[in-house]
Design an enzyme around this catalytic site. Sequence first.
Site, PDB file in Angstrom:
ATOM      1  N   ASN A   7      27.337  81.312  30.974  1.00 49.84           N
ATOM      2  CA  ASN A   7      27.821  80.029  30.483  1.00 49.84           C
ATOM      3  C   ASN A   7      27.019  78.945  31.191  1.00 49.84           C
ATOM      4  O   ASN A   7      27.257  78.641  32.353  1.00 49.84           O
ATOM      5  CB  ASN A   7      29.322  79.909  30.792  1.00 49.84           C
ATOM      6  N   ARG A  91      27.771  81.724  26.052  1.00 44.46           N
ATOM      7  CA  ARG A  91      28.630  80.713  25.471  1.00 44.46           C
ATOM      8  C   ARG A  91      27.722  79.600  24.949  1.00 44.46           C
ATOM      9  O   ARG A  91      26.872  79.087  25.686  1.00 44.46           O
ATOM     10  CB  ARG A  91      29.561  80.140  26.532  1.00 44.46           C
ATOM     11  N   HIS A 180      36.659  74.712  22.194  1.00 44.60           N
ATOM     12  CA  HIS A 180      37.515  75.691  22.897  1.00 44.60           C
ATOM     13  C   HIS A 180      37.910  76.837  21.968  1.00 44.60           C
ATOM     14  O   HIS A 180      38.926  77.509  22.192  1.00 44.60           O
ATOM     15  CB  HIS A 180      38.843  75.062  23.391  1.00 44.60           C
ATOM     16  N   ARG A 241      38.333  62.003  29.545  1.00 43.19           N
ATOM     17  CA  ARG A 241      38.089  61.592  28.150  1.00 43.19           C
ATOM     18  C   ARG A 241      39.337  60.921  27.586  1.00 43.19           C
ATOM     19  O   ARG A 241      40.460  61.329  27.892  1.00 43.19           O
ATOM     20  CB  ARG A 241      37.736  62.791  27.282  1.00 43.19           C
ATOM     21  N   GLU A 382      37.813  83.382  28.377  1.00 44.75           N
ATOM     22  CA  GLU A 382      36.727  83.185  27.415  1.00 44.75           C
ATOM     23  C   GLU A 382      35.582  84.165  27.658  1.00 44.75           C
ATOM     24  O   GLU A 382      34.946  84.633  26.719  1.00 44.75           O
ATOM     25  CB  GLU A 382      36.234  81.737  27.496  1.00 44.75           C
TER      26      GLU A 382
END
Length: 397
Positions: A7, A91, A180, A241, A382
């Site tokens: 990743n 990823r 996600h 965010r 993940e």
Amino acid sequence: MKILVINCGSSSLKYQLFDMADESVLAKGLVERIGIDGSRLKHTRTGQEAVLVEQPIPDHKVAVSLVLKALLDKQHGAIKSLDELGAVGHRVVHAGEKFSCSVRLDDAVMAALKECIPLAPLHNPANIIGIEAISASLPNVPQVGVFDTAFHQTMPDYAYMYAVPYGYYKDAKVRRYGFHGTSHLFVSHRAAEILGKPIQDLKIVTCHLGNGSSVTAVKNGKSVDTSMGFTPVAGLVMGTRCGDVDPSVVTYIAAKEGAEKADKILNKESGLQGISGKSSDMRDIEEGMKAGDARCTLAYNMLCYGIRKYIGAYAAAMGGIDVLVFTAGIGENSPEVRASVAEGLEFLGIKVDAAKNDFRGKERIISPEGAPVTVMVVPTNEELVIARDTLRIISGR
Ligand code: ADP
């Protein structure tokens, strides 16, 4: 077979080495501060103490070579030869509308991912650099791309379109993509497995609450709506965010500060950080709230209220809800947030049992026995999804 999962961020590289015979993690690690002062590799072979390698790491190629060296190390490594690596799974953040599932990486796929760079200017270049660095070091090892956006490609058009002039969709690909996806896919499937029910029969809302957060409506195993949008800035209040705002707020701030600064403000200086003025980290927000800090309390309430609204909206979108799942850093570790979110949703059949909810970081059902909606915590994984998809694809399944 052993599969390496990578990743890559712009200045970091996370990795895990799986033995797919039993899906165990043999080793994992993190390269940080690539290309900047203080770069280092932290490598852990399962069952051993972590080892730290501090040295200049100017680029991802050097990072990959250090990772391979660590994996081969006699004392701390997990393989004797690079030939043991059956495949590498990556990823990749953005695949636009090009891929609705994971794919084996070849020249054509790489060209498609490069076309998606304007859609994810911060993430895709780093992911591509990581893939190219592995190709250079391991030219004969098959590589697979697993995309954050892929799971959401099943959304109906009326859920993913924005009501801006159609040309912006057709020509500039402006639409909701959602992110996600790997996590929402994993936890929804795991939830069905725990319940012993086919996912095709379930209406599930999955709440991935981390530094970045998103909520997804998973109906019959498919994503039908999700809170992140064209970029990951939409939806919930996040660490830094802003989440959903009136678009005029964006143009208003951009007119005052310039477009680039506005983008930075909305992505890096907003959310929990912007509201509290203290921290983007939920632990600090909860601590501040307990100490009576009004702005921490406001940030906490805004996040929980937003999650509650999405759950209600997605129950409406799916015509009901059978399962509510919490995952990621906040979802797995904050009993307070889970309880606050459920409060007031009793009318939907959502209830959290305070005693069952009093824990962190495990897989557990937290709704009372026999409740209409099963509320559960499912730690996300993940990396495991990426490893499984990589194995499936290179085995031609
Ligand atoms: P990322 O999106 O970077 O993968 P994570 O899923 O690791 O993020 O989630 C990070 C968030 O989880 C942070 O806001 C952190 O404060 C929160 N978190 C971690 N542990 C706890 C805890 N014990 N209580 C509340 N929040 C927590």
